[in-house]
Design an enzyme around this catalytic site. Structure first.
Site, PDB file in Angstrom:
ATOM      1  N   ASP A  10       0.863  -1.195   0.000  1.00  0.00           N
ATOM      2  CA  ASP A  10       0.000   0.000   0.000  1.00  0.00           C
ATOM      3  C   ASP A  10       0.894   1.237   0.000  1.00  0.00           C
ATOM      4  O   ASP A  10       2.076   1.155   0.345  1.00  0.00           O
ATOM      5  CB  ASP A  10      -0.916   0.025   1.236  1.00  0.00           C
ATOM      6  CG  ASP A  10      -1.869   1.219   1.223  1.00  0.00           C
ATOM      7  OD1 ASP A  10      -2.585   1.398   0.225  1.00  0.00           O
ATOM      8  OD2 ASP A  10      -1.884   2.009   2.198  1.00  0.00           O
ATOM      9  N   SER A  11       0.312   2.360  -0.364  1.00  0.00           N
ATOM     10  CA  SER A  11       1.053   3.620  -0.317  1.00  0.00           C
ATOM     11  C   SER A  11       1.475   3.938   1.121  1.00  0.00           C
ATOM     12  O   SER A  11       2.458   4.647   1.330  1.00  0.00           O
ATOM     13  CB  SER A  11       0.176   4.749  -0.849  1.00  0.00           C
ATOM     14  OG  SER A  11      -1.009   4.813  -0.074  1.00  0.00           O
ATOM     15  N   CYS A  73      -4.199  -1.479  -2.244  1.00  0.00           N
ATOM     16  CA  CYS A  73      -4.396  -0.029  -2.379  1.00  0.00           C
ATOM     17  C   CYS A  73      -5.269   0.169  -3.604  1.00  0.00           C
ATOM     18  O   CYS A  73      -4.914  -0.286  -4.710  1.00  0.00           O
ATOM     19  CB  CYS A  73      -3.032   0.626  -2.577  1.00  0.00           C
ATOM     20  SG  CYS A  73      -3.110   2.392  -2.948  1.00  0.00           S
ATOM     21  N   GLU A 158      -4.230   9.685   8.441  1.00  0.00           N
ATOM     22  CA  GLU A 158      -2.786   9.476   8.656  1.00  0.00           C
ATOM     23  C   GLU A 158      -2.227  10.421   9.708  1.00  0.00           C
ATOM     24  O   GLU A 158      -1.210  10.140  10.321  1.00  0.00           O
ATOM     25  CB  GLU A 158      -2.023   9.626   7.343  1.00  0.00           C
ATOM     26  CG  GLU A 158      -2.405   8.557   6.329  1.00  0.00           C
ATOM     27  CD  GLU A 158      -1.221   7.789   5.754  1.00  0.00           C
ATOM     28  OE1 GLU A 158      -0.114   8.320   5.756  1.00  0.00           O
ATOM     29  OE2 GLU A 158      -1.431   6.644   5.300  1.00  0.00           O
ATOM     30  N   CYS A 192     -11.344   2.810  -0.403  1.00  0.00           N
ATOM     31  CA  CYS A 192      -9.961   3.187  -0.065  1.00  0.00           C
ATOM     32  C   CYS A 192      -9.630   2.399   1.189  1.00  0.00           C
ATOM     33  O   CYS A 192     -10.439   2.368   2.135  1.00  0.00           O
ATOM     34  CB  CYS A 192      -9.868   4.686   0.201  1.00  0.00           C
ATOM     35  SG  CYS A 192      -8.286   5.179   0.930  1.00  0.00           S
ATOM     36  N   HIS A 194      -7.831   2.911   3.605  1.00  0.00           N
ATOM     37  CA  HIS A 194      -7.735   3.658   4.865  1.00  0.00           C
ATOM     38  C   HIS A 194      -9.083   3.803   5.566  1.00  0.00           C
ATOM     39  O   HIS A 194      -9.144   3.985   6.776  1.00  0.00           O
ATOM     40  CB  HIS A 194      -7.228   5.082   4.598  1.00  0.00           C
ATOM     41  CG  HIS A 194      -5.760   5.183   4.409  1.00  0.00           C
ATOM     42  ND1 HIS A 194      -5.108   4.652   3.333  1.00  0.00           N
ATOM     43  CD2 HIS A 194      -4.805   5.779   5.178  1.00  0.00           C
ATOM     44  CE1 HIS A 194      -3.818   4.921   3.436  1.00  0.00           C
ATOM     45  NE2 HIS A 194      -3.613   5.599   4.532  1.00  0.00           N
TER      46      HIS A 194
HETATM   47  N1  DGL Z   1      -5.085   3.410   0.740  1.00  0.00           N
HETATM   48  C1  DGL Z   1      -5.075   3.895  -0.594  1.00  0.00           C
HETATM   49  C2  DGL Z   1      -6.265   3.404  -1.392  1.00  0.00           C
HETATM   50  O1  DGL Z   1      -6.840   2.377  -1.079  1.00  0.00           O
HETATM   51  C3  DGL Z   1      -4.975   5.394  -0.766  1.00  0.00           C
HETATM   52  C4  DGL Z   1      -4.047   6.128   0.115  1.00  0.00           C
HETATM   53  C5  DGL Z   1      -3.324   7.218  -0.591  1.00  0.00           C
HETATM   54  O2  DGL Z   1      -3.928   8.175  -1.075  1.00  0.00           O
HETATM   55  O3  DGL Z   1      -2.109   7.070  -0.655  1.00  0.00           O
HETATM   56  O4  DGL Z   1      -6.628   4.030  -2.369  1.00  0.00           O
END
Ligand code: DGL
Length: 273
Positions: A10-11, A73, A158, A192, A194
């Site tokens: 993931d990012s 991600c 975050e 997403c 997150h």
């Molecule tokens: N967790 C990432 C996703 O599922 C996005 C997080 C980011 O913007 O880096 O899209």
């Protein structure tokens, strides 16, 4: 052939919400997690940038010996996965596999909706890619898909602001916009990785009959199915139940934040990509 862990990417921290469910569903496998925290967020970056960042990280997993990498991600799955699968893998690693989180989600999401109207909350990048409407229409042509980009949610999460009133304001704004687009939405996908951290906040901002779907369990079930159908990949995945965590930024920060996302303590190491 040397067996190796399954790579999960993931990012930043969000993919830990997926890894948590993979570990619950398939505990026997070894996993290596990489968060590209130094270059996060990906959600507001261009296609090209997300593709190059993701490819760098996929190559790193291959250097660790991984035969299978999951892009946990949505943004990377939307903007980089297809090019990596179609252009890069045949050249750099024809026997290795890279999978994403959008396909398994779109294969199932239509089943949850009675009104045939699904809302997607995701990063700006995922929304702009149109991946969800396009993919859902292949599996559920009668389902209407409405999307709302939520560019501020990842930074709020975050930066530990999810419990403060600022987060509440933006969640209400985004869910309100989504319902204005599709008033008969009865299912909202957290598109997403997150967003499961603020699931309750999102749920509270929506009328009570609306179901909220997060992807972890769907992706875990889909991986179990994939491994059963692909014994040639499954036999290359090592099975001692180990978990390793890497970050491209500070390991101390990763360990502090990561626990929240993974639900148990994580101990990471820094890596330069
Ligand atoms: N967790 C990432 C996703 O599922 C996005 C997080 C980011 O913007 O880096 O899209």
């Amino acid at each position: 052939m040397k067996q190796a862990p399954i790579g999960v990417f993931d990012s930043g921290y969000g993919g830990l919400t997926i890894l948590k469910e993979l570990v619950n569903r398939l505990p026997q496998y070894d996993y290596i997690y990489l968060g590209d925290n130094a270059r996060a967020p990906y959600g507001t970056r261009s296609f090209d940038t997300v593709y190059h960042y993701t490819l760098d990280c996929v190559k790193w997993f291959f250097e660790q010996g991984c035969h299978l990498v999951i892009l946990a991600c949505n943004t990377a799955s939307a903007k980089a996965l297809r090019t990596i699968q179609q252009n890069d893998l045949p050249k750099i690693a024809p026997d290795k596999r890279v999978l994403g989180v959008i396909r398994p989600t779109t294969e199932t999401i239509g089943r949850f909706s009675e009104t045939k109207s699904v809302g997607i909350l995701a990063t700006s990048g995922t929304v702009a890619s149109q991946s969800y409407p396009i993919e859902i229409s292949k599996f559920f042509p009668d389902v209407k898909v409405y999307q709302e980009a939520c560019p501020l949610l990842v930074p709020l999460i975050e930066n530990n602001e999810a419990d403060n009133s600022g987060a509440d304001y933006f969640v209400k704004k985004y869910t309100g916009n989504l319902l204005k687009k599709g008033s008969d939405i009865d299912v909202v996908l957290l598109g997403c990785t997150h967003y499961p951290l603020i699931k309750k906040l999102i749920q509270d901002s929506l009328p009570s009959g609306i179901k909220i779907i997060s992807q972890g369990e769907i992706v875990a079930e889909s991986l179990a199915d994939y491994l059963a159908r692909h014994p040639e990949i499954e036999e290359k995945c090592s099975k001692t139940g180990s978990r390793q965590f890497f970050t491209t930024d500070s390991a101390v920060d990763f360990d502090n934040h990561g626990t929240q996302f993974f639900g148990e303590p994580v101990q990471s190491r820094h890596v330069d990509i």
